[in-house]
Design a protein around this motif. Sequence first.
Motif, PDB file in Angstrom:
ATOM      1  N   VAL A 234     -22.603  44.979 -22.470  1.00 25.48           N
ATOM      2  CA  VAL A 234     -21.316  44.291 -22.604  1.00 25.48           C
ATOM      3  C   VAL A 234     -20.228  45.263 -23.036  1.00 25.48           C
ATOM      4  N   ARG A 235     -20.524  46.127 -23.976  1.00 28.35           N
ATOM      5  CA  ARG A 235     -19.529  47.051 -24.533  1.00 28.35           C
ATOM      6  C   ARG A 235     -18.957  48.002 -23.487  1.00 28.35           C
ATOM      7  N   GLN A 236     -19.762  48.361 -22.510  1.00 23.15           N
ATOM      8  CA  GLN A 236     -19.349  49.369 -21.522  1.00 23.15           C
ATOM      9  C   GLN A 236     -18.641  48.768 -20.309  1.00 23.15           C
ATOM     10  N   ASN A 237     -18.469  47.462 -20.287  1.00 19.02           N
ATOM     11  CA  ASN A 237     -17.871  46.795 -19.128  1.00 19.02           C
ATOM     12  C   ASN A 237     -16.652  45.992 -19.590  1.00 19.02           C
ATOM     13  N   TYR A 238     -15.480  46.358 -19.074  1.00 19.22           N
ATOM     14  CA  TYR A 238     -14.235  45.711 -19.520  1.00 19.22           C
ATOM     15  C   TYR A 238     -14.258  44.208 -19.261  1.00 19.22           C
ATOM     16  N   LYS A 241     -16.477  42.505 -21.701  1.00 19.82           N
ATOM     17  CA  LYS A 241     -15.863  42.470 -23.032  1.00 19.82           C
ATOM     18  C   LYS A 241     -14.847  41.321 -23.126  1.00 19.82           C
ATOM     19  N   ALA A 244     -16.834  38.184 -23.414  1.00 16.11           N
ATOM     20  CA  ALA A 244     -17.384  38.104 -24.769  1.00 16.11           C
ATOM     21  C   ALA A 244     -16.321  37.633 -25.758  1.00 16.11           C
ATOM     22  N   ALA A 245     -15.115  38.145 -25.625  1.00 16.18           N
ATOM     23  CA  ALA A 245     -14.027  37.745 -26.526  1.00 16.18           C
ATOM     24  C   ALA A 245     -13.675  36.276 -26.336  1.00 16.18           C
TER      25      ALA A 245
END
Length: 830
Positions: A234-238, A241, A244-245
């Motif tokens: 998740v962190r590496q994909n805009y 992200k 997720a937000a």
Amino acid sequence: MTKNRLYRLLSRIVEIKRGEEAISLLLFFYFFLITAPFTIIKSVRNAKYLIEYNAVWLPVAYLLTVISMVFVVAFHSKIQARIPRSLLLIASLVFFILSSFAFGILFIKDLGWVPLVFFVWANVFIMVLMTQFWILVNDLFNPREAKRLIGFFVSGGILGGIVGGLFAGVLATYIPDFLLYIAGGMLMLNIGVVAAIFRWRQKASPPSTRAETHDFQKSGKIKKVGFLDCFNTVRQNYYLKLLAAVVTVTWIVSTFIDFQYNIVIESAVTQTFYISFFGYFNSALLVVPLFIQLLMTSNIIKRFGIRLTLLVYPLMLLLCSFGIAASPTILFALGIKGSDKSLSFSLNQSVRELLYIPISPEVKYKAKIFIDMFLNRLGKGIGALLLMIFILVPTAPSTRIRIVSIMSLVFILLWVVLNLKVSKEYANIIKGKLKKSERADRIVDEKLDVDFMKLVLDTIEDKNRSSILYAMDIFDLVKQDKLTPEVRKFIGYKQDEVRASSVGMLFEGSGSGIAPDFEERLDEGVLLKEIKEIMSLDVYQEIMSEYVDKVLVEKDGESETAKMEVAKALGFSDSRSPMSEKLEELLNDESTEVSRYAMASAAKLQKREYVPVLIKKLESPLTRMDARVALEKYSTKITGTLADYLGDVEMDLELRKEVVATLARIGNQEAADFLLWELEEHREDMDSELIDAMDRIRSVNTDIHFRERAIKTKISEIVKEYYKNLIDSYGPISKESQEDRTDLDMPNHMNTRLSDIFKLLGLIYPHEDIMKSYQNIRAGTKDSVAYAVELLDNLLQKGFKEAIFPIIENLSIRERVERCRILLQNFPFF
């Protein structure tokens, strides 16, 4: 017969296609048998917790759920990559069946810690089973299929919530201790439904797909698993992200609403009626979303698109938060909770799941586990931390509710902003799913310098034809700074082959000796400098003029080569020189080769008197390309002249089509305007050529603008024509033979008109996106068409979608013809 009856029944409720009946019903009941037992469990969970503790201590339960989900996500992410998905789903159901029976026994013992543990377990229950369900839906359908069917699947879950709530409400009065056993029994039925889904999938999927799925799950596409790997995915994909937000903020707001609701209920409802109240209320609040889901969700998503649909839920909660802040009564508590759950289970759930579909499977599985299992609960945990102040600071319930409402408003505004961002990025993800497409002529223009290649090939040919032509070709290459080591090698260039005698034979005319002596080995810089000096001499102009006159009257066998030499040499002269007037005669020479060299020189000199001759040369296939290149070099100087020829209907049609192609190559705003004006004159014999020319201009220069009203009018005309041709071609076919067929063997003229529609769309929408969509529609595979239409759904305005989608979507022939008949009666749409 049974299948036909089932299809007719379901098609009245949902936009379903043949072959989708079984899987749609199975997923409907799968979701039903998740939410029905959960609604029972949720009613018991809330009641037992409020009785044992109270609403103020709910944040503690939320935080313990977050901590528990860390371990659940880590465990689930490991096993989901190691065992077949069917076994994972069934094993999860077995675990929750057994544990629900265990809690039924523990509640009878009346142990004080059980309600807290049960609260956490119930949250894990719904997160795991819900995430597994949506991963399966994502596996089975592309975006277009999901948009059609997702409302039907979710309505199964909502109906399950209604039934489960009624069970809890009624049975809590008579057999409250047996509610968890009833929930476990429903889950047992779900094992059979899951097994049937995977049997259907095995039969429906081609062997290659089954092998690919097996390889993905069993052998190694996911080598790293675990909580950290899911987090990093998740962190590496805009885009992930953003998702997720959105999920985190959604659940923070939902936690605030849940807290407000429970504070009011605790003071307004007697403890002995808690389970029945929660059961009835949970059932009642899902009646409205059931009808929304069955009758409206798919249509709302299709009509308004992802972006607007994503905004409905937060904006409704925004209004409700103002209401409960103003009046914290049970009526407003029920209203805000009802709005939250009704829209959460219907519109919001459906559209959020659509956002996952374009993501590749190996990324999606890990992302959904982290986002839907962990961040879902983390959002509640963050909300719980913010609510912890109400445990430490004593205050009146109404004051707590108002403060929480203000906090909700802040997060809802953030939620709206995030939804706008994620919907924009969704369209970009869809674009990435489509194969890139470019015009072939644009690729040639960008990748290959045609003029340069032509000069190189001429140089090779002229080496054996004439030393003079060869010398001038070398001069051209030097002048353009293109005599690179690679070109030297390719043309077999040797400096000592280009001697003063080779150049001087022409420049000296009859051997008057005006050329300077070149050294045996030529230096390119010297060559360039010296020839320029020669051409600037008055004596050179006089001698060359005499020599040209002499060549033009000669008729012997060597005159053609001499004329070619003169035609090329004139291109090096000044356009103001009287000698340049001789070029027009060479342009009209009967020799194609002489004419070709003359056209190249005309392109350099760019005198207007050459233009009519060059346009005339467009008529012959032998001289057409050279004439087009020469006219293109004139660029903006002759746009108006070309437009005059284009508008002259008495001119030869083929010549006018060549003028269209030439204007396209010039490609300025004025050329684009002339082409559009001509298109508006309804020159049907040149429609496709004019549209293709404008498409070429747009593909090269996106700053060129076309009048939108004119483009819309033309699209409307072509779409209407397409409808009529489709009905004429396929309307007479018997309905039985059209029942299942989706393949249309279109005549060439209809394929051309479809291409014209997309080229026109590319003039007023992002060109690359439109042409990507068209090429993927032409590819014809189910997924390529689905992703192309989904991208168009996010780009086009409503009228275009209504008019164009029936002729590009994956519909049966019967459906396509019927839709076109109906739409034809309501033209125009835009």
